[in-house]
Design a protein around this motif. Structure first.
Motif, PDB file in Angstrom:
ATOM      1  N   GLY A 201       0.842  -1.184   0.000  1.00 53.56           N
ATOM      2  CA  GLY A 201       0.000   0.000   0.000  1.00 53.56           C
ATOM      3  C   GLY A 201       0.878   1.234   0.000  1.00 53.56           C
ATOM      4  N   ILE A 202       0.404   2.301  -0.629  1.00 59.23           N
ATOM      5  CA  ILE A 202       1.246   3.475  -0.851  1.00 59.23           C
ATOM      6  C   ILE A 202       0.666   4.680  -0.117  1.00 59.23           C
ATOM      7  N   VAL A 203       1.502   5.305   0.707  1.00 58.30           N
ATOM      8  CA  VAL A 203       1.118   6.501   1.456  1.00 58.30           C
ATOM      9  C   VAL A 203       1.798   7.708   0.802  1.00 58.30           C
ATOM     10  N   HIS A 204       0.994   8.658   0.323  1.00 53.38           N
ATOM     11  CA  HIS A 204       1.520   9.855  -0.331  1.00 53.38           C
ATOM     12  C   HIS A 204       1.513  11.014   0.673  1.00 53.38           C
ATOM     13  N   ARG A 205       2.673  11.643   0.854  1.00 55.88           N
ATOM     14  CA  ARG A 205       2.790  12.808   1.739  1.00 55.88           C
ATOM     15  C   ARG A 205       3.557  13.911   1.006  1.00 55.88           C
ATOM     16  N   ASP A 206       3.434  15.127   1.518  1.00 55.89           N
ATOM     17  CA  ASP A 206       4.157  16.235   0.895  1.00 55.89           C
ATOM     18  C   ASP A 206       5.673  16.047   0.997  1.00 55.89           C
ATOM     19  N   ASP A 207       6.117  15.382   2.077  1.00 57.14           N
ATOM     20  CA  ASP A 207       7.558  15.234   2.306  1.00 57.14           C
ATOM     21  C   ASP A 207       8.107  13.884   1.843  1.00 57.14           C
ATOM     22  N   GLY A 208       7.251  13.031   1.272  1.00 59.46           N
ATOM     23  CA  GLY A 208       7.776  11.754   0.824  1.00 59.46           C
ATOM     24  C   GLY A 208       6.688  10.755   0.472  1.00 59.46           C
ATOM     25  N   GLN A 209       7.132   9.588   0.054  1.00 63.06           N
ATOM     26  CA  GLN A 209       6.221   8.504  -0.309  1.00 63.06           C
ATOM     27  C   GLN A 209       6.655   7.245   0.431  1.00 63.06           C
ATOM     28  N   LEU A 210       5.704   6.683   1.155  1.00 62.99           N
ATOM     29  CA  LEU A 210       5.968   5.525   1.988  1.00 62.99           C
ATOM     30  C   LEU A 210       5.241   4.321   1.399  1.00 62.99           C
ATOM     31  N   VAL A 211       5.985   3.284   1.031  1.00 66.25           N
ATOM     32  CA  VAL A 211       5.386   2.071   0.487  1.00 66.25           C
ATOM     33  C   VAL A 211       5.365   1.021   1.597  1.00 66.25           C
ATOM     34  N   LEU A 212       4.165   0.668   2.041  1.00 68.58           N
ATOM     35  CA  LEU A 212       3.993  -0.259   3.156  1.00 68.58           C
ATOM     36  C   LEU A 212       3.750  -1.672   2.633  1.00 68.58           C
ATOM     37  N   VAL A 213       4.438  -2.625   3.207  1.00 69.26           N
ATOM     38  CA  VAL A 213       4.288  -4.023   2.800  1.00 69.26           C
ATOM     39  C   VAL A 213       3.695  -4.795   3.968  1.00 69.26           C
ATOM     40  N   ASP A 214       2.486  -5.296   3.775  1.00 75.29           N
ATOM     41  CA  ASP A 214       1.823  -6.109   4.795  1.00 75.29           C
ATOM     42  C   ASP A 214       2.165  -7.568   4.521  1.00 75.29           C
ATOM     43  N   THR A 215       2.728  -8.248   5.502  1.00 76.02           N
ATOM     44  CA  THR A 215       3.152  -9.638   5.310  1.00 76.02           C
ATOM     45  C   THR A 215       2.305 -10.574   6.163  1.00 76.02           C
ATOM     46  N   PRO A 216       2.282 -11.863   5.827  1.00 78.94           N
ATOM     47  CA  PRO A 216       1.644 -12.837   6.717  1.00 78.94           C
ATOM     48  C   PRO A 216       2.299 -12.822   8.089  1.00 78.94           C
TER      49      PRO A 216
ATOM     50  N   LEU B 289      -1.357   8.099  13.909  1.00 81.57           N
ATOM     51  CA  LEU B 289      -1.017   7.482  12.624  1.00 81.57           C
ATOM     52  C   LEU B 289      -0.138   8.402  11.779  1.00 81.57           C
ATOM     53  N   ASP B 290      -0.434   9.704  11.799  1.00 84.20           N
ATOM     54  CA  ASP B 290       0.380  10.640  11.033  1.00 84.20           C
ATOM     55  C   ASP B 290       1.798  10.699  11.600  1.00 84.20           C
ATOM     56  N   LEU B 291       1.899  10.658  12.910  1.00 86.63           N
ATOM     57  CA  LEU B 291       3.216  10.624  13.548  1.00 86.63           C
ATOM     58  C   LEU B 291       3.984   9.379  13.125  1.00 86.63           C
ATOM     59  N   LEU B 292       3.322   8.221  13.127  1.00 84.08           N
ATOM     60  CA  LEU B 292       3.979   6.978  12.730  1.00 84.08           C
ATOM     61  C   LEU B 292       4.473   7.058  11.292  1.00 84.08           C
ATOM     62  N   ALA B 293       3.627   7.561  10.379  1.00 87.68           N
ATOM     63  CA  ALA B 293       4.029   7.673   8.974  1.00 87.68           C
ATOM     64  C   ALA B 293       5.259   8.560   8.838  1.00 87.68           C
ATOM     65  N   GLY B 294       5.281   9.669   9.573  1.00 84.75           N
ATOM     66  CA  GLY B 294       6.423  10.569   9.513  1.00 84.75           C
ATOM     67  C   GLY B 294       7.697   9.939  10.054  1.00 84.75           C
ATOM     68  N   LEU B 295       7.568   9.198  11.153  1.00 84.24           N
ATOM     69  CA  LEU B 295       8.745   8.561  11.746  1.00 84.24           C
ATOM     70  C   LEU B 295       9.290   7.441  10.851  1.00 84.24           C
ATOM     71  N   LEU B 296       8.387   6.696  10.210  1.00 78.72           N
ATOM     72  CA  LEU B 296       8.843   5.682   9.258  1.00 78.72           C
ATOM     73  C   LEU B 296       9.549   6.333   8.079  1.00 78.72           C
ATOM     74  N   LEU B 297       8.989   7.438   7.601  1.00 78.27           N
ATOM     75  CA  LEU B 297       9.589   8.139   6.462  1.00 78.27           C
ATOM     76  C   LEU B 297      10.970   8.696   6.811  1.00 78.27           C
ATOM     77  N   ASP B 298      11.146   9.079   8.070  1.00 79.27           N
ATOM     78  CA  ASP B 298      12.464   9.577   8.513  1.00 79.27           C
ATOM     79  C   ASP B 298      13.565   8.538   8.326  1.00 79.27           C
ATOM     80  N   GLN B 299      13.179   7.256   8.309  1.00 81.40           N
ATOM     81  CA  GLN B 299      14.160   6.182   8.163  1.00 81.40           C
ATOM     82  C   GLN B 299      14.482   5.894   6.692  1.00 81.40           C
ATOM     83  N   MET B 300      13.768   6.555   5.773  1.00 82.51           N
ATOM     84  CA  MET B 300      13.931   6.275   4.350  1.00 82.51           C
ATOM     85  C   MET B 300      15.051   7.124   3.747  1.00 82.51           C
TER      86      MET B 300
END
Length: 315
Positions: free
Chosen positions: A57-72, A175-186
């Protein structure tokens, strides 16, 4: 992982990359992913081990794009299918930029969590974020206790959590905080997918997953792991006017035994009609067109343990 690349790049400071959610079965990974993306791209169920594919799934933000992979959910496998799902999880871990470990707030940290923490600790160079899910179900005092347990889990596994983030997919808390923190690692980089695209999953796979989700609701404990869904054909009805299109979707639902077939079909077909009605609503919302859903239930004996049958069913 392959993706669309925009040679024009993003604005200054723009980041993009892949993150995967891991955790024991029913830790809230799929629900969290859907909430972050803003649309239903992964199926959810109260049954453990619902997810069978690495869904992006793809999260679009002004500061980046986060591609989330949901696994079993990683688990100790009892079948060849289970082993293949575990292999899929570990392959995904090796390809992403950050690993988010989901730990439900309303359950004690247990052996399953320690098993997974020990496994991801072996992926030495990939940052790990602890995501404490379902915080809407507990008190602040219980959350404080769980956060302490998560810190101890990391210490025991020799994981230095990059972040520990409590969230609720139901209320949207943090949730917005989580998305931002994940994006910080990209890493810095341009968008990987076109603007507005929410998933790169083929429509047939998304349709099959929506049908399997509907089939999982309200069935006996042993049945969820025995259901596989294959979309055989999706074709527009030829004799329809342009302003009244209809998509014919022909689907086979596979189970392992005749007794399971009877459960899925139900008395005089009532259960299968419920599955069709529920799934069709979600499919029409997904595809944006009216759908005629043709469901058939078939027996593929012990398919979870048969390499050839697993291959034919897409595993």
């Amino acid at each position: 992982m392959t993706a669309f690349s925009d040679e024009a790049g993003g604005p200054d400071g723009y980041r993009s990359g892949f993150a995967c959610f891991v955790g024991r079965p029913n830790a809230g990974k799929s629900t969290l992913m859907n909430a972050l993306v803003g649309e239903k791209v992964a199926i959810t169920s109260s049954r453990p081990q619902t997810t069978r594919h690495a869904i992006r799934g793809i999260v679009h933000r002004d500061d980046g794009q986060l591609v989330l992979v949901d696994t079993p959910g990683l688990h100790r496998p009892r079948t060849l299918l289970g082993q293949r799902l575990n292999d899929l999880v570990r392959t995904t871990w090796a390809e992403v930029d950050v690993i988010g470990m989901c730990i439900p707030a309303d359950e004690r940290v247990g052996p399953g969590d320690r098993f997974i923490a020990g496994a991801i600790a072996e992926i030495a160079r990939t940052p790990k974020v602890a995501v404490v899910t379902k915080i809407d179900t507990i008190t602040e005092a219980q959350l404080a206790e769980q956060l302490s347990a998560v810190a101890a889990l990391g210490a025991d596994a020799e994981i230095d959590w990059a972040e520990v983030v409590p969230v609720s997919a139901q209320t949207g808390a943090q949730l917005d905080l989580l998305a931002g923190l994940l994006l910080d690692q990209m890493p810095p980089g341009p968008p990987l997918y076109p603007e507005g695209e929410l998933t790169d999953e083929p429509e047939e796979k998304l349709v099959a997953e929506l049908i399997r989700e509907a089939a999982l609701e309200g069935v006996r404990e042993e049945l969820p792991h025995s259901i596989a869904v294959v979309v055989e054909e999706m074709i527009p009805r030829e004799d329809r006017p342009e302003d009244r299109p209809l998509l014919d979707v022909h689907v086979n639902i596979y189970v392992e035994r005749d007794s399971q077939k009877s459960i899925v079909i139900g008395r005089k077909g009532a259960r299968l009609r419920e599955v069709g009605t529920q799934a069709r609503q979600h499919i029409e919302r997904l595809l944006g067109t009216p759908v005629y859903l043709d469901l058939h239930v078939k027996v593929a004996k012990d398919w979870q343990r048969d390499p050839k049958k697993l291959g034919r069913l897409g595993f």
